[in-house]
Structures are given as structure tokens and as C-alpha cells.
Design a protein around this motif. Structure first.
Motif, PDB file in Angstrom:
ATOM      1  N   ALA A 119       0.884  -1.177   0.000  1.00 32.21           N
ATOM      2  CA  ALA A 119       0.000   0.000   0.000  1.00 32.21           C
ATOM      3  C   ALA A 119       0.914   1.219   0.000  1.00 32.21           C
ATOM      4  O   ALA A 119       0.808   2.109   0.834  1.00 32.21           O
ATOM      5  CB  ALA A 119      -0.905  -0.033   1.229  1.00 32.21           C
ATOM      6  N   THR A 120       1.795   1.218  -0.962  1.00 35.68           N
ATOM      7  CA  THR A 120       2.949   2.118  -0.959  1.00 35.68           C
ATOM      8  C   THR A 120       2.764   3.359  -1.833  1.00 35.68           C
ATOM      9  O   THR A 120       3.741   4.052  -2.143  1.00 35.68           O
ATOM     10  CB  THR A 120       4.200   1.326  -1.413  1.00 35.68           C
ATOM     11  N   GLY A 121       1.528   3.633  -2.224  1.00 39.94           N
ATOM     12  CA  GLY A 121       1.216   4.870  -2.926  1.00 39.94           C
ATOM     13  C   GLY A 121       2.148   5.153  -4.091  1.00 39.94           C
ATOM     14  O   GLY A 121       2.466   4.274  -4.905  1.00 39.94           O
ATOM     15  N   ALA A 122       2.596   6.403  -4.167  1.00 39.43           N
ATOM     16  CA  ALA A 122       3.398   6.872  -5.302  1.00 39.43           C
ATOM     17  C   ALA A 122       4.766   6.186  -5.402  1.00 39.43           C
ATOM     18  O   ALA A 122       5.444   6.314  -6.424  1.00 39.43           O
ATOM     19  CB  ALA A 122       3.589   8.385  -5.184  1.00 39.43           C
ATOM     20  N   TRP A 123       5.175   5.448  -4.355  1.00 35.76           N
ATOM     21  CA  TRP A 123       6.519   4.854  -4.320  1.00 35.76           C
ATOM     22  C   TRP A 123       6.513   3.370  -4.713  1.00 35.76           C
ATOM     23  O   TRP A 123       7.526   2.695  -4.639  1.00 35.76           O
ATOM     24  CB  TRP A 123       7.112   5.013  -2.911  1.00 35.76           C
ATOM     25  N   THR A 124       5.367   2.856  -5.129  1.00 33.44           N
ATOM     26  CA  THR A 124       5.214   1.414  -5.358  1.00 33.44           C
ATOM     27  C   THR A 124       6.236   0.853  -6.354  1.00 33.44           C
ATOM     28  O   THR A 124       6.786  -0.234  -6.139  1.00 33.44           O
ATOM     29  CB  THR A 124       3.766   1.125  -5.838  1.00 33.44           C
ATOM     30  N   SER A 125       6.506   1.603  -7.427  1.00 31.46           N
ATOM     31  CA  SER A 125       7.391   1.056  -8.471  1.00 31.46           C
ATOM     32  C   SER A 125       8.838   0.933  -8.012  1.00 31.46           C
ATOM     33  O   SER A 125       9.646   0.288  -8.680  1.00 31.46           O
ATOM     34  CB  SER A 125       7.376   1.962  -9.707  1.00 31.46           C
ATOM     35  N   LEU A 126       9.188   1.556  -6.886  1.00 34.21           N
ATOM     36  CA  LEU A 126      10.586   1.553  -6.449  1.00 34.21           C
ATOM     37  C   LEU A 126      10.972   0.262  -5.733  1.00 34.21           C
ATOM     38  O   LEU A 126      12.147  -0.017  -5.523  1.00 34.21           O
ATOM     39  CB  LEU A 126      10.851   2.751  -5.514  1.00 34.21           C
ATOM     40  N   ILE A 127       9.979  -0.528  -5.346  1.00 36.20           N
ATOM     41  CA  ILE A 127      10.277  -1.762  -4.599  1.00 36.20           C
ATOM     42  C   ILE A 127      10.732  -2.856  -5.562  1.00 36.20           C
ATOM     43  O   ILE A 127      10.197  -2.995  -6.654  1.00 36.20           O
ATOM     44  CB  ILE A 127       9.033  -2.190  -3.793  1.00 36.20           C
ATOM     45  N   LYS A 128      11.736  -3.604  -5.114  1.00 39.04           N
ATOM     46  CA  LYS A 128      12.300  -4.657  -5.982  1.00 39.04           C
ATOM     47  C   LYS A 128      11.805  -6.024  -5.521  1.00 39.04           C
ATOM     48  O   LYS A 128      11.581  -6.245  -4.341  1.00 39.04           O
ATOM     49  CB  LYS A 128      13.833  -4.664  -5.883  1.00 39.04           C
ATOM     50  N   ALA A 129      11.678  -6.924  -6.497  1.00 42.24           N
ATOM     51  CA  ALA A 129      11.365  -8.314  -6.166  1.00 42.24           C
ATOM     52  C   ALA A 129      11.885  -9.181  -7.292  1.00 42.24           C
ATOM     53  O   ALA A 129      11.588  -8.907  -8.459  1.00 42.24           O
ATOM     54  CB  ALA A 129       9.868  -8.492  -6.010  1.00 42.24           C
ATOM     55  N   ASP A 130      12.652 -10.227  -6.925  1.00 44.91           N
ATOM     56  CA  ASP A 130      13.249 -11.097  -7.951  1.00 44.91           C
ATOM     57  C   ASP A 130      12.191 -11.665  -8.879  1.00 44.91           C
ATOM     58  O   ASP A 130      11.228 -12.277  -8.415  1.00 44.91           O
ATOM     59  CB  ASP A 130      13.978 -12.273  -7.261  1.00 44.91           C
ATOM     60  N   GLY A 131      12.366 -11.455 -10.167  1.00 37.85           N
ATOM     61  CA  GLY A 131      11.469 -12.072 -11.147  1.00 37.85           C
ATOM     62  C   GLY A 131      10.122 -11.389 -11.276  1.00 37.85           C
ATOM     63  O   GLY A 131       9.255 -11.866 -11.996  1.00 37.85           O
ATOM     64  N   LEU A 132       9.912 -10.306 -10.553  1.00 35.87           N
ATOM     65  CA  LEU A 132       8.607  -9.635 -10.608  1.00 35.87           C
ATOM     66  C   LEU A 132       8.774  -8.195 -11.049  1.00 35.87           C
ATOM     67  O   LEU A 132       9.720  -7.530 -10.636  1.00 35.87           O
ATOM     68  CB  LEU A 132       7.997  -9.574  -9.208  1.00 35.87           C
ATOM     69  N   THR A 133       7.855  -7.722 -11.865  1.00 37.90           N
ATOM     70  CA  THR A 133       7.872  -6.303 -12.209  1.00 37.90           C
ATOM     71  C   THR A 133       6.774  -5.632 -11.402  1.00 37.90           C
ATOM     72  O   THR A 133       5.629  -6.066 -11.407  1.00 37.90           O
ATOM     73  CB  THR A 133       7.556  -6.119 -13.718  1.00 37.90           C
ATOM     74  N   MET A 134       7.153  -4.591 -10.705  1.00 33.54           N
ATOM     75  CA  MET A 134       6.161  -3.844  -9.928  1.00 33.54           C
ATOM     76  C   MET A 134       5.264  -3.060 -10.886  1.00 33.54           C
ATOM     77  O   MET A 134       5.720  -2.634 -11.959  1.00 33.54           O
ATOM     78  CB  MET A 134       6.849  -2.836  -9.009  1.00 33.54           C
ATOM     79  N   PRO A 135       4.023  -2.857 -10.514  1.00 34.18           N
ATOM     80  CA  PRO A 135       3.172  -2.016 -11.360  1.00 34.18           C
ATOM     81  C   PRO A 135       3.756  -0.618 -11.468  1.00 34.18           C
ATOM     82  O   PRO A 135       4.369  -0.131 -10.509  1.00 34.18           O
ATOM     83  CB  PRO A 135       1.839  -1.970 -10.614  1.00 34.18           C
ATOM     84  N   PHE A 136       3.577   0.007 -12.625  1.00 33.62           N
ATOM     85  CA  PHE A 136       4.123   1.349 -12.824  1.00 33.62           C
ATOM     86  C   PHE A 136       3.178   2.381 -12.210  1.00 33.62           C
ATOM     87  O   PHE A 136       2.034   2.520 -12.630  1.00 33.62           O
ATOM     88  CB  PHE A 136       4.318   1.612 -14.323  1.00 33.62           C
ATOM     89  N   VAL A 137       3.682   3.068 -11.204  1.00 41.70           N
ATOM     90  CA  VAL A 137       2.894   4.107 -10.529  1.00 41.70           C
ATOM     91  C   VAL A 137       3.753   5.364 -10.485  1.00 41.70           C
ATOM     92  O   VAL A 137       4.919   5.321 -10.102  1.00 41.70           O
ATOM     93  CB  VAL A 137       2.512   3.686  -9.087  1.00 41.70           C
TER      94      VAL A 137
END
Ligand SMILES: Cc1cc2nc3c(=O)[nH]c(=O)nc-3n(C[C@H](O)[C@H](O)[C@H](O)COP(=O)(O)OP(=O)(O)OC[C@H]3O[C@@H](n4cnc5c(N)ncnc54)[C@H](O)[C@@H]3O)c2cc1C
Length: 379
Positions: free
Chosen positions: A210-228
Motif C-alpha cells: 500500500a505504498t502509494g506513489a513509491w510502489t514502483s521503487l520496490i524490488k522483487a526477484d522475477g517480478l515487475t512492480m506495477p508502474f505508478v
């Protein structure tokens, strides 16, 4: 793995969305819930907002987004009542309605179109002459040509809402960990197992972003974060000894939100300037111009306070809700509420909590799924 904390559910981000989800999960009997927050809870976009609950004022069709907003708005009276009983904090739900002014030929065309479809759809909307509008709000501009009145578009004091949700967490055993920025998610064998700051690791069986405007900055192996994307909004306030307005008042260029304490919030800029929360002279001028257009009597007042916040916006401007990836179990996202996160908090919390605890899949989780962007790319 050396994990310093263990939770059943980890919510990353302590804005209105994360805190409202935490509350719904607790009410549904979820186990150990932890909210991890980069700074202090309730201090970003949710704090900067104007608190309008306005499903109708700007809506030009009854699409899925309109229905989501409308359903969330309908939850507010009970939400406010429950929060008062649970925490003693009034969120100042004000149901006096919203007035939308037309001051130019273009505005008149816009509001007539809006009135026509909403009336056809059986929604509660009134078309007012300039005199009728002035009777309702005597301090609006003499240049008003006509107006719409939306009895069911309300406002709430969003900072009180955050205080209520924070207090709810405190007295209902929801752990809040502040000054803790999650850098990446921990995934093992296609299962989310927690999140880490770079130094510290937090274990959990379920993670909600629930990371609001910062969501895309989080990393996860093999996963692309939604572009926000962050979209800056500045608001300036005026203070009057006596409350000048009863309703929220919009024009197509700005809005005034009268608060119980005598402040009038004049909003808002919509600026694509990255993660920059500065207040600017141009922003203040723009807000002043739009405020004076609505109510020229404000011209004698100096702005009191100006602030800025970062709205979370997805590529299509719609919320992103639900399971992040079909391959990873128990990883959810609730973000990109853009200009309507205060309005959408109760419904978002309900459908996320239903999915996480009750295994109930709201139709909105399909409609606003993060996977819609991958599907779009495939074409
Ligand atoms: C000027 C302005 C006016 C607005 N007016 C209205 C309005 O009238 N009505 C309405 O409904 N909406 C309005 N909004 C929109 C509304 O404020 C947002 O949609 C809503 O606040 C989004 O809530 P959120 O919890 O997702 O985001 P936020 O409140 O920004 O919370 C996200 C939280 O996540 C934290 N976080 C981010 N990344 C990490 C990480 N890696 N680790 C730990 N924590 C992290 C952040 O620090 C932040 O506290 C307005 C917004 C602005 C800026």
C-alpha cells in the motif's frame, strides 16, 4: 534466513489505504498484523488531500470506476460512525453536498452534459440557476452562469481520518513500525515470505503493498512492480473568522473545501514533476486565481498555509488492486488511487480484506487487477 520480526500479514505503507486495510483485516480476525512505514504513518498523500468524497461531481459516465467510487462513498456514514465508536475520533464527515459552478460557455456545456447523463442514470443531481446557486452559497462569484448540486458528494477531514485509523491500530494490536523503508520483497519457491529494508528482514505469510506513489521503487526477484507515478498536488488555505461556505464548491479549474475550523482549502495543482514535494510560487498563484474565480471575496485574504503531496497514478489513471502475480501466492497490492484515495479507502479495505482473509474475490479485483497492464502489452 535471519528474520527480525514475524507477522502473519505485513502491510507496507501507512497511508489511508494501508491503515484502512489493517483495520478491516483486524475486524475479520486476521492474526498478527504489522504496518511498515518509511516515515511516519499518515504523513504523505493522505495527509495532503482535500478530503472530498465526490463520486459524481467530475464523473462523465457510469463506468466501473464510477461504481467503485460510488460504493465506497456509500460506506462512509457507517465507516465514520464505527470509527467514532472505536476510537473516539470524529472524522468530521460533512454531508452538506457539493456545488459545481459553470462560469464560461464551455463550463455550461460541460455541466449540462453531466447533468443529462446523471439524471438519466437516476443519480441524485440538481441543476440550479445562478440565483438558486447563490441562495445556497451567497459568496460565490456574480459571474456564475448556472450550477449543479450533488447532495451525495461529501467531505471528510482526512487528517482526522488518519488519526482515527492510527488510534484504531494502537488499541487493536496492529503493530506500526515507522522509519522503516522496504527495499525489496522476499520470495521463495513462488511464495512471498517477507520483505527487507536492506539491513532488516520482516517475515510474513501475506504481504500487501500500500505504498502509494513509491510502489514502483520496490524490488522483487522475477517480478515487475506495477508502474505508478507521483503526481504532485499543491493546496493553499485561507482562514476566515466565520465559515463562509457550507458545501464543497468546484469549478472546472479548481475547488474550495470549507473546514469546520474556519479554514478554506483551495486546490489543487496536478503536476508531473517526479518525487518533488516543493511548494512553488506558480502553484500558489494558480490556486489563488482559481479560488478567486469561484469566490472573489477571498481576494482580500492572504493565503494561510500551502502544502504539496504526491498522488499515486497508474498509466491509465485507475486504481491497482489485488494479487500482484498469478505465480506468487499471498502478495497483494492496493495502490494508484490517484485523486480519489480518501474516497476509495473503505471499499478498497473491504475488498482487499475479503480477498486475503475470506477468500472472496470482488469483481473489482479483476477489473482493476495489476495484470491488466501485462495483458495490454501482449497486444
Ligand atoms: C493535493 C491533493 C488533494 C487530494 N484530494 C483528494 C480528495 O479530495 N479526495 C480523495 O479521495 N483523494 C484526494 N487525494 C488523493 C489521495 O490523497 C490519495 O489517493 C491517497 O492518499 C492515496 O493513499 P495511499 O495510502 O495509497 O498513499 P499515501 O498516503 O501516500 O501513503 C503511502 C505510504 O506508503 C509509504 N511507503 C511508500 N514506500 C514505502 C516503502 N518502500 N516502505 C515503507 N513505506 C513506504 C509512504 O511513506 C506513505 O506513507 C488528493 C491528493 C493530493 C496530493
Amino acid at each position: 534466513m535471519n528474520l527480525s520480526k514475524n507477522s502473519e500479514i505485513l502491510i507496507i505503507g501507512g497511508g489511508v489505504i494501508g491503515l484502512a486495510i489493517a483495520r478491516e483485516l483486524r475486524k475479520r480476525g486476521a492474526g498478527r498484523i504489522t504496518v511498515l512505514e518509511r516515515g511516519a504513518i499518515g504523513s504523505e498523500s493522505s495527509y495532503a488531500a482535500a478530503g472530498m468524497l465526490a463520486p459524481q461531481a467530475e464523473a462523465d459516465e457510469a463506468d466501473d470506476f464510477f461504481h467503485l467510487c460510488d460504493e465506497s462513498n456509500k460506506l462512509y456514514p457507517q465507516f465514520a460512525e464505527e470509527l467514532l465508536a472505536e476510537t473516539g475520533v470524529s472524522i468530521e464527515l460533512d454531508r452538506r453536498g457539493t456545488l459545481y459552478l459553470a462560469l464560461t460557455d464551455g463550463d455550461v456545456r460541460q455541466i449540462r452534459h453531466r447533468f443529462a447523463w446523471q439524471e438519466r442514470a437516476g443519480l441524485n443531481v440538481e441543476h440550479l440557476s445562478a440565483n438558486e446557486a447563490r441562495k445556497l452559497e451567497p459568496f460565490i462569484s456574480p459571474d456564475v452562469r448556472e450550477a449543479l448540486f450533488f447532495p451525495n458528494d461529501w467531505q471528510v477531514e482526512n487528517r482526522k481520518l488518519l488519526a482515527a485509523l492510527g488510534k484504531y491500530a494502537e488499541i487493536n494490536d496492529i503493530e506500526i513500525v515507522e522509519n522503516t523503508e522496504i527495499k525489496s520483497l522476499l520470495i521463495e519457491k513462488n511464495k512471498i515470505v517477507g520483505a527487507e529494508t536492506g539491513g532488516e528482514k520482516f517475515a510474513a505469510q501475506t504481504v500487501v503493498l500500500a505504498t502509494g506513489a513509491w510502489t514502483s521503487l520496490i524490488k522483487a526477484d522475477g517480478l515487475t512492480m506495477p508502474f505508478v507515478k507521483p503526481i504532485r498536488g499543491q493546496i493553499t488555505t485561507y482562514r476566515t473568522a466565520k465559515r463562509l461556505f457550507g458545501t464543497v464548491i468546484y469549478s472546472p479549474r479548481g475547488y474550495l473545501v470549507p473546514r469546520r475550523d474556519g479554514r478554506i482549502l483551495a486546490g489543487a495543482t496536478v503536476e508531473d514533476v517526479g518525487f518533488d514535494k516543493s511548494v512553488t510560487a506558480d502553484g500558489v498563484d494558480f490556486l489563488r486565481e482559481n479560488a478567486f474565480e469561484i469566490a472573489p471575496s477571498l481576494v482580500n485574504l492572504a493565503p494561510d498555509e500551502t502544502w504539496a503531496g504526491l498522488r499515486p497514478r497508474a498509466a491509465d489513471g485507475l486504481p491497482i488492486l489485488g494479487a500482484l502475480s498469478p505465480e506468487i501466492e499471498n502478495l497483494f497490492v492496493a495502490t494508484a488511487h490517484y485523486r480519489n484515495g480518501i474516497l476509495l479507502a473503505p471499499e478498497t479495505a473491504k475488498i482487499l480484506a475479503d480477498a486475503i482473509v475470506g477468500n472472496v474475490e470482488s469483481k473489482y479485483l479483476k477489473i482493476f487487477s495489476p495484470r491488466r497492464f501485462q495483458a495490454a502489452k501482449a497486444f
